[in-house]
Design a protein around this motif. Structure first.
Motif, PDB file in Angstrom:
ATOM      1  N   LEU A   1      47.025  92.370  47.663  1.00 11.88           N
ATOM      2  CA  LEU A   1      48.239  93.160  47.843  1.00 11.88           C
ATOM      3  C   LEU A   1      49.162  92.462  48.842  1.00 11.88           C
ATOM      4  O   LEU A   1      50.363  92.320  48.631  1.00 11.88           O
ATOM      5  N   ARG A   2      48.547  91.984  49.917  1.00 11.77           N
ATOM      6  CA  ARG A   2      49.330  91.371  50.982  1.00 11.77           C
ATOM      7  C   ARG A   2      49.992  90.082  50.492  1.00 11.77           C
ATOM      8  O   ARG A   2      51.191  89.859  50.684  1.00 11.77           O
ATOM      9  N   ASP A   3      49.237  89.227  49.829  1.00 11.31           N
ATOM     10  CA  ASP A   3      49.824  87.954  49.414  1.00 11.31           C
ATOM     11  C   ASP A   3      50.823  88.118  48.273  1.00 11.31           C
ATOM     12  O   ASP A   3      51.822  87.409  48.207  1.00 11.31           O
ATOM     13  N   THR A   4      50.563  89.068  47.393  1.00 14.36           N
ATOM     14  CA  THR A   4      51.539  89.327  46.328  1.00 14.36           C
ATOM     15  C   THR A   4      52.832  89.831  46.957  1.00 14.36           C
ATOM     16  O   THR A   4      53.932  89.433  46.568  1.00 14.36           O
ATOM     17  N   HIS A   5      52.680  90.685  47.944  1.00 19.34           N
ATOM     18  CA  HIS A   5      53.861  91.186  48.648  1.00 19.34           C
ATOM     19  C   HIS A   5      54.631  90.034  49.310  1.00 19.34           C
ATOM     20  O   HIS A   5      55.860  89.956  49.233  1.00 19.34           O
ATOM     21  N   MET A   6      53.910  89.142  49.960  1.00 15.51           N
ATOM     22  CA  MET A   6      54.577  88.018  50.641  1.00 15.51           C
ATOM     23  C   MET A   6      55.347  87.176  49.627  1.00 15.51           C
ATOM     24  O   MET A   6      56.474  86.754  49.870  1.00 15.51           O
ATOM     25  N   PHE A   7      54.719  86.939  48.471  1.00 15.33           N
ATOM     26  CA  PHE A   7      55.382  86.144  47.446  1.00 15.33           C
ATOM     27  C   PHE A   7      56.638  86.849  46.937  1.00 15.33           C
ATOM     28  O   PHE A   7      57.701  86.229  46.780  1.00 15.33           O
ATOM     29  N   GLU A   8      56.522  88.144  46.692  1.00 14.84           N
ATOM     30  CA  GLU A   8      57.696  88.862  46.179  1.00 14.84           C
ATOM     31  C   GLU A   8      58.821  88.869  47.205  1.00 14.84           C
ATOM     32  O   GLU A   8      59.996  88.737  46.864  1.00 14.84           O
ATOM     33  N   THR A   9      58.453  88.992  48.469  1.00 11.42           N
ATOM     34  CA  THR A   9      59.492  88.960  49.508  1.00 11.42           C
ATOM     35  C   THR A   9      60.194  87.600  49.485  1.00 11.42           C
ATOM     36  O   THR A   9      61.430  87.521  49.588  1.00 11.42           O
ATOM     37  N   LEU A  10      59.422  86.550  49.318  1.00 11.92           N
ATOM     38  CA  LEU A  10      60.016  85.213  49.257  1.00 11.92           C
ATOM     39  C   LEU A  10      60.991  85.117  48.080  1.00 11.92           C
ATOM     40  O   LEU A  10      62.103  84.594  48.211  1.00 11.92           O
ATOM     41  N   GLU A  11      60.579  85.640  46.945  1.00 11.14           N
ATOM     42  CA  GLU A  11      61.469  85.616  45.769  1.00 11.14           C
ATOM     43  C   GLU A  11      62.771  86.365  46.053  1.00 11.14           C
ATOM     44  O   GLU A  11      63.846  85.892  45.708  1.00 11.14           O
ATOM     45  N   HIS A  12      62.647  87.533  46.687  1.00  8.80           N
ATOM     46  CA  HIS A  12      63.858  88.307  47.003  1.00  8.80           C
ATOM     47  C   HIS A  12      64.750  87.551  47.977  1.00  8.80           C
ATOM     48  O   HIS A  12      65.966  87.568  47.876  1.00  8.80           O
ATOM     49  N   LEU A  13      64.120  86.869  48.934  1.00  8.95           N
ATOM     50  CA  LEU A  13      64.902  86.109  49.915  1.00  8.95           C
ATOM     51  C   LEU A  13      65.681  84.992  49.229  1.00  8.95           C
ATOM     52  O   LEU A  13      66.874  84.788  49.498  1.00  8.95           O
ATOM     53  N   LEU A  14      65.003  84.286  48.333  1.00  7.84           N
ATOM     54  CA  LEU A  14      65.672  83.184  47.635  1.00  7.84           C
ATOM     55  C   LEU A  14      66.840  83.737  46.821  1.00  7.84           C
ATOM     56  O   LEU A  14      67.937  83.168  46.813  1.00  7.84           O
ATOM     57  N   ALA A  15      66.599  84.858  46.145  1.00  6.43           N
ATOM     58  CA  ALA A  15      67.660  85.439  45.323  1.00  6.43           C
ATOM     59  C   ALA A  15      68.826  85.858  46.217  1.00  6.43           C
ATOM     60  O   ALA A  15      69.999  85.623  45.895  1.00  6.43           O
ATOM     61  N   ALA A  16      68.496  86.456  47.374  1.00  8.54           N
ATOM     62  CA  ALA A  16      69.558  86.950  48.254  1.00  8.54           C
ATOM     63  C   ALA A  16      70.375  85.809  48.854  1.00  8.54           C
ATOM     64  O   ALA A  16      71.563  85.979  49.137  1.00  8.54           O
ATOM     65  N   ARG A  17      69.748  84.632  49.055  1.00 11.80           N
ATOM     66  CA  ARG A  17      70.481  83.532  49.681  1.00 11.80           C
ATOM     67  C   ARG A  17      71.186  82.643  48.653  1.00 11.80           C
ATOM     68  O   ARG A  17      71.690  81.578  48.983  1.00 11.80           O
ATOM     69  N   GLY A  18      71.179  83.037  47.383  1.00 15.77           N
ATOM     70  CA  GLY A  18      71.975  82.325  46.378  1.00 15.77           C
ATOM     71  C   GLY A  18      71.141  81.420  45.495  1.00 15.77           C
ATOM     72  O   GLY A  18      70.006  81.084  45.822  1.00 15.77           O
ATOM     73  N   PRO A  19      71.738  81.011  44.346  1.00 17.72           N
ATOM     74  CA  PRO A  19      70.968  80.295  43.324  1.00 17.72           C
ATOM     75  C   PRO A  19      70.401  78.948  43.793  1.00 17.72           C
ATOM     76  O   PRO A  19      69.392  78.499  43.277  1.00 17.72           O
ATOM     77  N   ASP A  20      71.061  78.315  44.767  1.00 11.63           N
ATOM     78  CA  ASP A  20      70.567  77.007  45.201  1.00 11.63           C
ATOM     79  C   ASP A  20      69.711  77.089  46.461  1.00 11.63           C
ATOM     80  O   ASP A  20      69.369  76.062  47.052  1.00 11.63           O
ATOM     81  N   ALA A  21      69.408  78.323  46.873  1.00 12.45           N
ATOM     82  CA  ALA A  21      68.700  78.468  48.152  1.00 12.45           C
ATOM     83  C   ALA A  21      67.325  77.825  48.095  1.00 12.45           C
ATOM     84  O   ALA A  21      66.640  77.858  47.078  1.00 12.45           O
TER      85      ALA A  21
END
Ligand code: SAM
Length: 664
Positions: A479-499
């Motif tokens: 649960l913890r690592d899946t959460h960490m991965f999803e947070t990373l995905e959201h961060l990349l999306a939030a910082r733009g397509p080339d982030a």
């Protein structure tokens, strides 16, 4: 004769099938061909390790995985006519002969060709023809071929071989500017005079010597592993030869060594403990380089979101939140409140001040389950008061959330005490209250939209997190690592397509779990594995290791930080190989040197120290089996390391600049 069929099946399962070769014909052929009959006498017991082995004339029998991989690349079919250049032991030809109609194989060394011929005869493989000669010229009388596989590295694809392909035929060949380092290419004949080409990555074969290959030169013997008549080198010697020594942390050359990973979307930097200064300083040097020279804008760390958000506000020159909580005040405080992190945070603030443009500023984010340590602390405080026995169990269970606490007895204690269950509702209430209090401040903060969305996302799952975390076990790790991965995905999306992002987390989160005991024995996933599965080659997984020294760690969850001596690494570990290589600090690129890589695929011990270190039970508590070359793309080594220095009042007095986010 030795019956090695069990070992053979194991090799196919573990080294071939599990690593992604699923073609049934290949797996079947490899289960059938006795590899032990193709190695030199005395090497039979190593026949089912996934590595190359020395054979006569200073040549090698290829690693089983590379044989399977090349056959898969060549797309062999039952009716095919196939040419192999470089018979060597004859093993690859034998495997192919179980799949296709006919195999033609050429070897330049007459002795090897003859031995292979006798082996085929003995095994009754009647559809293989062997010839001695220069394979770069092909076998014109038997052409055209449906596939040609070249088992030695060439400067280019020999014209004769291209011409002897049928239309639709595939040539699989290692090609490179250096005799001992190549890229594995697949050339497909698409028409009478047209060819397409595909690159399958770095490999290391012995040189292809011949008219359309490399000239025969005695010095090849010195450059290639197990090549020529040179003594076969030991594994530590091979590591020493491939090791790239690391300069001082402040030398720009340190970060520059990692420029090779600068085109990746996500660079994940590990650590072998949560309390070793060298790991923090190395990650800081690499990250500074990736931000400053290569435009990375996300630094995502294994920390709680709200605590990291306070640092983010600081490094991006935003106003401090009005939250009464100073970040990183809870166990394990030294993990982020230390002088190395403070220095990096100061640099990031200074850098962001220079770039000004907010889209180019680098943010600092926490990947962990929302306020994990805060919630754990609240739960423990409550249980300590109402049910000390339940508190003891909870402490052990939370230990399992952190690397590396393999305590089977903890998982085994599934039947929790009655009191533990009775406490559940009250415990969840503690977590809810804490969350509500924090969100109230986050809302008032308001400015950062992403912070608010991330918070909302977390509220939705908080209840589930808290329950699973309370009951512990492998599920909570996933649960913890899946959460960490999803947070990373959201961060990349939030910082733009080339982030692009740099991640700092423990080796146990970063190294691909599928190739460690975590994945193999316990079905645990981690952020490194999920990143590879999602982003493929756009990810670099970089592990860290040490032999001995000191480390900051506690003896139990919630305990005091102690500076403990790190025991010298175990004799059966990867760490010991690195220590024995004699280079004190280095970068080992695990993709560059195929013979070395294949030796580092073998499963060995690796040490994992988390926030807790128990030298008394070190082997059981801190070592696990891994395949290093699959777990990571590169490994960073510091032979002797030192504990981090936690921030204390003396640092304020000593004038550590701008200590606000740490609240000294
Ligand atoms: N496929 C082999 C096996 O399964 O054992 C391994 C082959 S070994 C890595 C490469 C072989 O290519 C060596 O035996 C070497 O002598 C041979 N070789 C190099 N140049 C050659 C050439 N021009 N023609 C034929 N064989 C060549």
């Amino acid at each position: 004769m030795l019956d090695l069929s069990r070992e053979r099946n194991r090799m196919v399962d573990v080294h071939i099938s599990r690593r992604g070769i699923h073609d049934r014909e290949i797996l079947h052929a490899m289960r059938e061909v006795p590899r032990e009959a193709f190695v030199e006498p005395g090497f039979e017991e190593f026949a089912y390790e996934d590595g190359p082995l020395p054979i006569a004339d200073g040549q090698t029998i290829s690693q089983p995985y590379i044989v399977a991989f090349m056959i898969e690349m060549a797309g062999l079919e039952p009716g095919d006519h196939v040419l192999e250049v470089g018979t060597g032991s004859g093993y690859a030809a034998a495997v192919m002969s179980r799949i296709v109609d006919r195999v033609y194989t050429i070897e330049r060394h007459p002795g090897l060709a003859e031995t292979a011929r006798q082996r085929f005869k003995k095994l009754g493989y009647g559809n293989i023809e062997v010839r001695t000669g220069d394979g770069t010229k092909g076998w014109p009388e038997a052409a055209p071929f449906d596939a040609i596989l070249v088992a030695a590295g060439a400067p280019g694809a020999p014209l004769a071989l291209q011409e002897q392909l049928d239309v639709g035929g595939r040539l699989v060949i290692p090609i490179g500017d250096e005799p001992n380092e190549q890229r594995l290419l697949k050339v497909v004949r698409t028409g009478a005079a047209t060819y397409s080409e595909e690159d399958f990555g770095g490999v290391r074969f012995v040189p292809l010597i011949g008219e359309q290959g490399w000239p025969e030169r005695s010095n090849f013997a010195q450059t290639g592993h197990l090549v020529g008549r040179a003594r076969a080198r030991s594994l530590p010697e091979m590591i020493a030869a491939a090791a790239e020594p690391l300069p001082e942390f402040d030398d720009p050359a340190f970060g520059a060594l990692f420029d090779r990973f600068a085109d990746r979307r996500v660079v994940l930097l590990g650590e072998a403990s949560h309390g070793t200064s060298e790991f923090y300083r190395a990650r800081a040097a690499i990250t500074r380089r990736l931000i400053e020279k290569h435009g990375f804008t996300v630094v995502a760390v294994e920390a709680d979101w709200p605590d990291a958000a306070a640092i983010d506000r600081y490094v991006r020159h935003r106003a401090a939140s009005d939250s009464p909580d100073t970040p990183f005040q809870r166990f394990p405080t030294w993990m982020w409140r230390n002088t190395d992190v403070a220095a990096f945070v100061a640099w990031q603030r200074e850098y962001n001040g220079r770039v000004r443009l907010s889209s180019r500023q680098a943010g600092f984010y926490g990947l962990d389950i929302y306020n994990m340590s805060g919630s754990i602390a609240a739960v423990l405080k409550y249980l300590d008061r109402v049910d000390p026995q339940a508190a003891g169990i909870a402490r052990e269970r939370y230990g399992c959330l952190t690397p590396w606490q393999s305590e089977p007895s903890t998982y085994g204690r599934a039947a929790l005490t009655e009191g533990y269950q009775k406490c559940e509702e009250a415990v969840l209430q503690q977590c809810r209250d804490l969350l509500a209090r924090q969100l109230e401040h986050a809302e008032r903060d308001g400015a950062d939209l992403f912070d608010a969305t991330q918070n909302a996302r977390l509220i939705a799952s908080a209840e589930r997190y808290y329950r699973i975390m309370y009951y512990g076990g492998p599920q909570s790790w996933n649960l913890r690592d899946t959460h960490m991965f999803e947070t990373l995905e959201h961060l990349l999306a939030a910082r733009g397509p080339d982030a692009r992002a740099v991640v700092w987390a423990h080796n146990s989160h970063i190294g691909d779990a599928r190739y460690t005991e975590m994945g193999i024995v316990r079905d645990e996933v981690n952020i490194g594995q999920l990143c590879r599965q999602q982003f493929g080659n756009e990810v670099a997984l970089i592990g860290f290791g040490t032999h001995s020294g000191s480390v900051a760690a506690a003896s139990d969850w919630d305990g005091e930080m102690e500076v403990k001596a790190v025991l010298p690494s175990h004799s059966e570990s990867y760490e010991r190989l690195c220590h024995d290589c004699g280079v004190s600090r280095f970068l080992l690129d695990l993709r560059r040197d195929e013979p070395l890589r294949s030796r580092l695929l073998e499963r060995r011990l690796e040490r994992f120290i988390g926030v807790i270190y128990r030298p008394e039970t070190e082997l059981r508590s801190h070592y696990a089996d891994v395949s290093l070359a699959q777990q990571f793309d590169a490994f960073v080594w510091f032979d002797e390391t030192e504990a981090v220095t936690p921030l204390g009042p003396e640092h304020a007095a000593a004038g550590v600049p701008d200590t606000y986010p740490f609240g000294l």
